[in-house]
Design a protein around this motif. Sequence first.
Motif, PDB file in Angstrom:
ATOM      1  N   VAL A  91       0.842  -1.205   0.000  1.00 45.27           N
ATOM      2  CA  VAL A  91       0.000   0.000   0.000  1.00 45.27           C
ATOM      3  C   VAL A  91       0.873   1.250   0.000  1.00 45.27           C
ATOM      4  O   VAL A  91       0.613   2.220  -0.727  1.00 45.27           O
ATOM      5  CB  VAL A  91      -0.944  -0.007   1.210  1.00 45.27           C
ATOM      6  N   THR A  92       1.929   1.230   0.789  1.00 43.71           N
ATOM      7  CA  THR A  92       2.835   2.379   0.857  1.00 43.71           C
ATOM      8  C   THR A  92       3.519   2.620  -0.483  1.00 43.71           C
ATOM      9  O   THR A  92       3.678   3.769  -0.916  1.00 43.71           O
ATOM     10  CB  THR A  92       3.883   2.166   1.960  1.00 43.71           C
ATOM     11  N   LEU A  93       3.932   1.529  -1.153  1.00 38.75           N
ATOM     12  CA  LEU A  93       4.569   1.670  -2.462  1.00 38.75           C
ATOM     13  C   LEU A  93       3.606   2.262  -3.482  1.00 38.75           C
ATOM     14  O   LEU A  93       4.003   3.096  -4.312  1.00 38.75           O
ATOM     15  CB  LEU A  93       5.081   0.309  -2.944  1.00 38.75           C
ATOM     16  N   VAL A  94       2.344   1.841  -3.443  1.00 39.42           N
ATOM     17  CA  VAL A  94       1.337   2.420  -4.340  1.00 39.42           C
ATOM     18  C   VAL A  94       1.188   3.916  -4.074  1.00 39.42           C
ATOM     19  O   VAL A  94       1.130   4.732  -5.001  1.00 39.42           O
ATOM     20  CB  VAL A  94      -0.018   1.696  -4.182  1.00 39.42           C
ATOM     21  N   ALA A  95       1.127   4.291  -2.786  1.00 39.26           N
ATOM     22  CA  ALA A  95       0.999   5.708  -2.431  1.00 39.26           C
ATOM     23  C   ALA A  95       2.211   6.509  -2.912  1.00 39.26           C
ATOM     24  O   ALA A  95       2.064   7.635  -3.407  1.00 39.26           O
ATOM     25  CB  ALA A  95       0.830   5.849  -0.917  1.00 39.26           C
ATOM     26  N   LEU A  96       3.411   5.929  -2.789  1.00 37.99           N
ATOM     27  CA  LEU A  96       4.621   6.635  -3.238  1.00 37.99           C
ATOM     28  C   LEU A  96       4.625   6.808  -4.755  1.00 37.99           C
ATOM     29  O   LEU A  96       5.085   7.833  -5.282  1.00 37.99           O
ATOM     30  CB  LEU A  96       5.860   5.872  -2.781  1.00 37.99           C
ATOM     31  N   LEU A 142      -5.885   9.455  -0.990  1.00 41.71           N
ATOM     32  CA  LEU A 142      -6.224  10.228   0.205  1.00 41.71           C
ATOM     33  C   LEU A 142      -5.023  10.330   1.147  1.00 41.71           C
ATOM     34  O   LEU A 142      -4.800  11.373   1.775  1.00 41.71           O
ATOM     35  CB  LEU A 142      -7.420   9.585   0.916  1.00 41.71           C
ATOM     36  N   ILE A 143      -4.241   9.252   1.228  1.00 41.08           N
ATOM     37  CA  ILE A 143      -3.018   9.295   2.038  1.00 41.08           C
ATOM     38  C   ILE A 143      -2.039  10.309   1.457  1.00 41.08           C
ATOM     39  O   ILE A 143      -1.416  11.105   2.181  1.00 41.08           O
ATOM     40  CB  ILE A 143      -2.375   7.897   2.120  1.00 41.08           C
ATOM     41  N   VAL A 144      -1.888  10.305   0.126  1.00 37.29           N
ATOM     42  CA  VAL A 144      -0.984  11.250  -0.529  1.00 37.29           C
ATOM     43  C   VAL A 144      -1.482  12.684  -0.337  1.00 37.29           C
ATOM     44  O   VAL A 144      -0.671  13.605  -0.146  1.00 37.29           O
ATOM     45  CB  VAL A 144      -0.847  10.908  -2.024  1.00 37.29           C
ATOM     46  N   LYS A 145      -2.778  12.874  -0.378  1.00 38.34           N
ATOM     47  CA  LYS A 145      -3.328  14.205  -0.085  1.00 38.34           C
ATOM     48  C   LYS A 145      -2.902  14.661   1.306  1.00 38.34           C
ATOM     49  O   LYS A 145      -2.489  15.814   1.517  1.00 38.34           O
ATOM     50  CB  LYS A 145      -4.866  14.172  -0.175  1.00 38.34           C
ATOM     51  N   HIS A 146      -2.988  13.760   2.263  1.00 35.85           N
ATOM     52  CA  HIS A 146      -2.566  14.079   3.627  1.00 35.85           C
ATOM     53  C   HIS A 146      -1.073  14.392   3.678  1.00 35.85           C
ATOM     54  O   HIS A 146      -0.646  15.328   4.364  1.00 35.85           O
ATOM     55  CB  HIS A 146      -2.904  12.915   4.549  1.00 35.85           C
ATOM     56  N   TRP A 147      -0.267  13.640   2.927  1.00 34.27           N
ATOM     57  CA  TRP A 147       1.176  13.901   2.880  1.00 34.27           C
ATOM     58  C   TRP A 147       1.463  15.295   2.328  1.00 34.27           C
ATOM     59  O   TRP A 147       2.310  16.025   2.850  1.00 34.27           O
ATOM     60  CB  TRP A 147       1.879  12.848   2.027  1.00 34.27           C
ATOM     61  N   PHE A 148       0.776  15.659   1.265  1.00 31.82           N
ATOM     62  CA  PHE A 148       0.997  16.987   0.674  1.00 31.82           C
ATOM     63  C   PHE A 148       0.556  18.097   1.630  1.00 31.82           C
ATOM     64  O   PHE A 148       1.181  19.162   1.692  1.00 31.82           O
ATOM     65  CB  PHE A 148       0.255  17.109  -0.652  1.00 31.82           C
ATOM     66  N   LYS A 149      -0.509  17.853   2.370  1.00 33.06           N
ATOM     67  CA  LYS A 149      -0.953  18.849   3.360  1.00 33.06           C
ATOM     68  C   LYS A 149       0.101  19.012   4.453  1.00 33.06           C
ATOM     69  O   LYS A 149       0.382  20.141   4.900  1.00 33.06           O
ATOM     70  CB  LYS A 149      -2.293  18.428   3.975  1.00 33.06           C
ATOM     71  N   MET A 150       0.672  17.906   4.896  1.00 35.62           N
ATOM     72  CA  MET A 150       1.741  17.982   5.887  1.00 35.62           C
ATOM     73  C   MET A 150       2.966  18.692   5.307  1.00 35.62           C
ATOM     74  O   MET A 150       3.606  19.512   5.976  1.00 35.62           O
ATOM     75  CB  MET A 150       2.123  16.577   6.351  1.00 35.62           C
ATOM     76  N   GLN A 151       3.291  18.400   4.047  1.00 41.25           N
ATOM     77  CA  GLN A 151       4.439  19.016   3.413  1.00 41.25           C
ATOM     78  C   GLN A 151       4.232  20.521   3.252  1.00 41.25           C
ATOM     79  O   GLN A 151       5.184  21.305   3.344  1.00 41.25           O
ATOM     80  CB  GLN A 151       4.675  18.361   2.044  1.00 41.25           C
ATOM     81  N   ALA A 152       2.966  20.928   3.014  1.00 45.29           N
ATOM     82  CA  ALA A 152       2.677  22.357   2.898  1.00 45.29           C
ATOM     83  C   ALA A 152       2.936  23.085   4.211  1.00 45.29           C
ATOM     84  O   ALA A 152       3.347  24.255   4.216  1.00 45.29           O
ATOM     85  CB  ALA A 152       1.227  22.553   2.464  1.00 45.29           C
ATOM     86  N   TYR A 182       4.715  10.401  -6.652  1.00 43.95           N
ATOM     87  CA  TYR A 182       5.683  10.697  -7.710  1.00 43.95           C
ATOM     88  C   TYR A 182       4.973  11.181  -8.968  1.00 43.95           C
ATOM     89  O   TYR A 182       5.425  12.128  -9.642  1.00 43.95           O
ATOM     90  CB  TYR A 182       6.499   9.437  -7.992  1.00 43.95           C
ATOM     91  N   GLN A 183       3.866  10.532  -9.310  1.00 45.90           N
ATOM     92  CA  GLN A 183       3.111  10.927 -10.505  1.00 45.90           C
ATOM     93  C   GLN A 183       2.547  12.342 -10.371  1.00 45.90           C
ATOM     94  O   GLN A 183       2.664  13.157 -11.300  1.00 45.90           O
ATOM     95  CB  GLN A 183       1.965   9.942 -10.767  1.00 45.90           C
ATOM     96  N   ILE A 184       1.951  12.658  -9.226  1.00 50.19           N
ATOM     97  CA  ILE A 184       1.358  13.986  -9.024  1.00 50.19           C
ATOM     98  C   ILE A 184       2.437  15.061  -9.103  1.00 50.19           C
ATOM     99  O   ILE A 184       2.229  16.135  -9.695  1.00 50.19           O
ATOM    100  CB  ILE A 184       0.629  14.048  -7.669  1.00 50.19           C
ATOM    101  N   GLU A 185       3.588  14.793  -8.519  1.00 51.35           N
ATOM    102  CA  GLU A 185       4.680  15.774  -8.573  1.00 51.35           C
ATOM    103  C   GLU A 185       5.160  15.985 -10.005  1.00 51.35           C
ATOM    104  O   GLU A 185       5.572  17.102 -10.372  1.00 51.35           O
ATOM    105  CB  GLU A 185       5.834  15.310  -7.687  1.00 51.35           C
ATOM    106  N   ALA A 186       5.101  14.954 -10.835  1.00 48.28           N
ATOM    107  CA  ALA A 186       5.511  15.094 -12.232  1.00 48.28           C
ATOM    108  C   ALA A 186       4.437  15.793 -13.063  1.00 48.28           C
ATOM    109  O   ALA A 186       4.753  16.597 -13.949  1.00 48.28           O
ATOM    110  CB  ALA A 186       5.821  13.717 -12.823  1.00 48.28           C
ATOM    111  N   ALA A 238      -2.348  18.490  -3.391  1.00 53.15           N
ATOM    112  CA  ALA A 238      -3.328  17.813  -2.534  1.00 53.15           C
ATOM    113  C   ALA A 238      -4.716  17.867  -3.163  1.00 53.15           C
ATOM    114  O   ALA A 238      -5.468  16.883  -3.135  1.00 53.15           O
ATOM    115  CB  ALA A 238      -3.336  18.457  -1.145  1.00 53.15           C
ATOM    116  N   THR A 239      -5.051  19.011  -3.752  1.00 50.54           N
ATOM    117  CA  THR A 239      -6.328  19.135  -4.452  1.00 50.54           C
ATOM    118  C   THR A 239      -6.388  18.181  -5.634  1.00 50.54           C
ATOM    119  O   THR A 239      -7.436  17.558  -5.901  1.00 50.54           O
ATOM    120  CB  THR A 239      -6.529  20.585  -4.935  1.00 50.54           C
ATOM    121  N   ALA A 240      -5.276  18.051  -6.362  1.00 49.67           N
ATOM    122  CA  ALA A 240      -5.232  17.129  -7.500  1.00 49.67           C
ATOM    123  C   ALA A 240      -5.472  15.688  -7.051  1.00 49.67           C
ATOM    124  O   ALA A 240      -6.159  14.923  -7.744  1.00 49.67           O
ATOM    125  CB  ALA A 240      -3.884  17.252  -8.207  1.00 49.67           C
ATOM    126  N   CYS A 241      -4.921  15.302  -5.905  1.00 52.66           N
ATOM    127  CA  CYS A 241      -5.166  13.957  -5.359  1.00 52.66           C
ATOM    128  C   CYS A 241      -6.654  13.730  -5.116  1.00 52.66           C
ATOM    129  O   CYS A 241      -7.210  12.670  -5.436  1.00 52.66           O
ATOM    130  CB  CYS A 241      -4.387  13.761  -4.063  1.00 52.66           C
TER     131      CYS A 241
END
Length: 626
Positions: free
Chosen positions: A43-48, A108-118, A52-56, A132-135
């Motif tokens: 699950v973590t690998l899928v989220a990563l 949703l996990i990645v959205k949370h990660w981006f919110k934390m990163q912000a 990576y895709q959203i950042e690209a 995060a909005t894109a997620c």
Amino acid sequence: MVRWKRLFDWDHRDHRRWHDEIQSLLPSHRDPAVPSAIPAKEVTLVALRLKYQIEAVIPCELPEERITAPHSNVLTPSVIKTAKSAGKVTGPTSSSDDHGACVVYCLLIVKHWFKMQAQLELWDADLHNLRATACEVLAKLLIEQEDDLLFLMQEMLLKRYSFVVDGEETIPANAIEKAVDLHALRVIASSGYQKCISHLWRGWLVQDEDDPSRFVDYKLKTDTSYWAHLDPDRMRVPQYQNAVQIIVSLIFLGLYTGAINTINPSGDLDIVEGLLYVFTLGFICDEVGKFYKVGRFYLGFWNVFNSTLYAFLAVSFIMRCIALGNFQGTAEREKYNTLSYNFLAFSAPMFWMRLMLYLDGFRFFGAMLVVLKVMFRESLIFFALLLVVLIGFLQAFVGMDQVDNNLTAVQFIVTEMANGIMGSPEFDVWDRFAPPFGLILYYIYTFIITVILLNVLIALYNSAYEDITQNAIDEYLALFSQKTIQFVRAPDENVFIAPFNLIEIICLSIPFEWWMSKQSYERLNDIVMGIIYSPLLVVTAYTEQQTARQVKFNRSRHESDDDTIEEWEQMLDQTDFEGSGWHKRVEDSKPNVIQDNTAIKVEKLQQQVAELMEMLKARQQSNGGG
């Protein structure tokens, strides 16, 4: 259902892992024995991969409209297809299994990660918030594009998954809960998500008795037998629990109204007051039990509000007991009896405001409650500023009062400062207080409070109201989803709603649970629940019988279980748009709303240029051949 257990061993890693649950509706502890549906590492690998895709896809700041617009030129169909395939990637660190069901949860996990990163990288906060909005938009699109309803609800939305944080697996959660916890409005407002919430609310999706981590279809959904639905276990259904809570709250309010309007000068307790205090004891036990099992994350606005009300009622009862401990006709008995009724009367506004908590299922009350919640949160800014100002001016006024080493006007100072906050200052009374400094300082104080701070508060309220009302429908859907998940995250497998929890505690748990076998104890609970809820079960069984007939009728028409025939659908079988030529006329006249008009013209021009180039090449070839 899994019984809740108290959470232990809260270290910094646990706090970080549960950071997103702080805003949770009713956080609950999952049994550690319940595994993730997919290994947490996968699950973590899928989220990563998705991160990576959203950042690209979004390498720099863009207007948010380009992300959220329908048929976005950023989140294109190829981007959506790639995101959907993130669960199936082969490689040295990945398995060849298809883990596509967890993609929505991972977004949703990645959205949370981006919110934390912000929050950590303020210089790029706008970019991370956009990602995060894109997620969230991607998760919504994946939900709405899924045609297999069974796979969508039972695998994508309701299967529980874990991911790895600091080398440890998080407590399993599903996409339904995670979207509510993260307040992902776009995901919550999607059609597939709301259909799942509707099935949970109606009890068409229930937790598997053998595997509490799974949700399955209610087996008797199409059973038209009345007696098949006369089952105490159906009290776990959210809409039935909500109905019981509303009925109990109305009875509680009626008991209070009867008690406050039938004063007993002698101080004796009548049956109405006795029932009122019994109900209060049940509510107190319910709050204490949930707080004990859940911990500090259970605390919220309504919990504090209800606890305050119950505290007033408890004090009223204690005062009444003290009054009864004195002889009738004595001054002490009259004094404590009066205090008891004063505390009882003082809690009247809270009784009526408490009723709104159980009416949030109605759209009007639900939207207003969201507005009030945001307003209270915004008020914290005002009260923080007000506290600093009050302390400064209070110290100044008290300093002026004790110049002669004698404090004599503290009550006067506090009263006048409070009057200033409430908008009724009196300037004449300050003429004799440390002239002219007292009056000048009070003018400054009044100006800061009434002109600056109160206008700041009004501006905050106005901003909060506009933010909510502009998105009122989605906010209401989020509140309704939160309410539904609250019931799904029930604290016990036996639903004894307060004050019936007193029956469970006194008549079942204490005398029987500690020695009786699990099967026998569950059977005993079912019998007691059947007796308690029998009036409601008679009604719900009839309702479910009618619903089962409707479901069977819908399935015979090859429609969804919750389909209804609306007015505009009643004569569709008598129309033939193809045969009458109406379909062709509509197709020929409809505009292209997906592409911009300028883009359409440019595309046509490109086609014409391409055709012209082909003609020129053909002409050159023909000339060369001649």
